[in-house]
Write a protein that holds these residues in place. Structure first.
Motif, PDB file in Angstrom:
ATOM      1  N   THR A  62       4.509 -11.579  -2.901  1.00 33.79           N
ATOM      2  CA  THR A  62       3.570 -10.718  -2.170  1.00 33.79           C
ATOM      3  C   THR A  62       2.806 -11.586  -1.183  1.00 33.79           C
ATOM      4  O   THR A  62       2.295 -12.649  -1.549  1.00 33.79           O
ATOM      5  CB  THR A  62       2.586 -10.044  -3.139  1.00 33.79           C
TER       6      THR A  62
ATOM      7  N   GLU B  74      10.352  -5.485   1.424  1.00 35.97           N
ATOM      8  CA  GLU B  74      10.648  -4.381   0.509  1.00 35.97           C
ATOM      9  C   GLU B  74       9.947  -3.097   0.975  1.00 35.97           C
ATOM     10  O   GLU B  74       8.878  -3.153   1.602  1.00 35.97           O
ATOM     11  CB  GLU B  74      10.182  -4.736  -0.909  1.00 35.97           C
ATOM     12  N   PRO B  75      10.508  -1.938   0.658  1.00 32.48           N
ATOM     13  CA  PRO B  75       9.918  -0.646   1.057  1.00 32.48           C
ATOM     14  C   PRO B  75       8.528  -0.387   0.481  1.00 32.48           C
ATOM     15  O   PRO B  75       7.814   0.475   0.980  1.00 32.48           O
ATOM     16  CB  PRO B  75      10.912   0.391   0.527  1.00 32.48           C
ATOM     17  N   ILE B  76       8.130  -1.116  -0.558  1.00 36.77           N
ATOM     18  CA  ILE B  76       6.792  -0.899  -1.141  1.00 36.77           C
ATOM     19  C   ILE B  76       5.699  -1.611  -0.334  1.00 36.77           C
ATOM     20  O   ILE B  76       4.527  -1.520  -0.666  1.00 36.77           O
ATOM     21  CB  ILE B  76       6.744  -1.350  -2.621  1.00 36.77           C
ATOM     22  N   SER B  77       6.055  -2.272   0.745  1.00 37.15           N
ATOM     23  CA  SER B  77       5.079  -2.954   1.605  1.00 37.15           C
ATOM     24  C   SER B  77       4.178  -1.903   2.262  1.00 37.15           C
ATOM     25  O   SER B  77       4.603  -0.783   2.540  1.00 37.15           O
ATOM     26  CB  SER B  77       5.808  -3.769   2.670  1.00 37.15           C
ATOM     27  N   THR B  78       2.911  -2.292   2.504  1.00 43.58           N
ATOM     28  CA  THR B  78       1.929  -1.341   3.046  1.00 43.58           C
ATOM     29  C   THR B  78       1.087  -1.974   4.144  1.00 43.58           C
ATOM     30  O   THR B  78       1.037  -3.199   4.279  1.00 43.58           O
ATOM     31  CB  THR B  78       0.970  -0.845   1.944  1.00 43.58           C
TER      32      THR B  78
END
Length: 178
Positions: free
Chosen positions: A96, A44-48
């Protein structure tokens, strides 16, 4: 029954890191301006991700998340030392997952050698300075000698001209008497 509830979670959590640049445990010897993490499934784009050198976090200029990849562009090339990439992703299944990739940077020491003069360089610089001083002193002495010679030549020329005038004067005086 509780055993069966755990099985879907274990099978869903299959998103893992498949490769990275730098690789785990790798020692980088050149400039490193970009970090790439590749995953087994879509993320997902919210990965960091973040990069740490000890307790210090190194900032990214930009982090781009695509289907199975996360690319971080560093603000500056990393200095020598040990680093850890910490990543946290959210898989398409909503789970997650976190992980880390330790690596080292050990660039060639040419830059440091140029910045810190060696004892030989310092000795050469001192010798060069000493030679320049000797050359300057020799040039000054040569100029003084030229000045003295010029003054001596002028005095000799004046004496010669006066002597010639006297000879011409005596010759004229004796001719008139005869």
């Amino acid at each position: 029954m509780s055993f069966l509830l755990l099985i879907p979670n274990l099978t869903s959590a299959h998103t893992a890191l498949s490769s990275s640049n730098p690789k785990e445990g790798e020692t980088i010897s050149g400039p490193l301006n970009e970090i790439t993490l590749n995953f087994e499934t879509e993320i997902e784009p919210i990965s960091t991700m973040s990069v740490l050198k000890g307790e210090e976090e190194i900032s990214f200029q930009q982090v781009e998340v695509t289907e199975r990849q996360m690319i971080g562009t560093l603000s500056a090339s990393l200095d020598n030392g040990s680093y850890v990439i910490n990543w946290k992703i959210v898989g398409k299944d909503g789970h997650t997952i976190t992980g880390e990739v330790p690596f080292n940077v050990q660039k060639v020491v040419e830059e440091e050698v140029q910045e810190q003069p060696t004892e030989n360089q310092e000795t050469l610089e001192k010798q060069e300075e000493s030679i320049k001083e000797e050359v300057d002193q020799s040039e000054n002495e040569l100029q003084e000698t030229k000045n003295k010679q010029s003054n001596g030549l002028s005095t000799t020329l004046i004496i010669a001209v006066l002597g010639l005038i006297l000879i011409i004067g005596f010759t004229l005086v004796f001719r008139k008497k005869k």
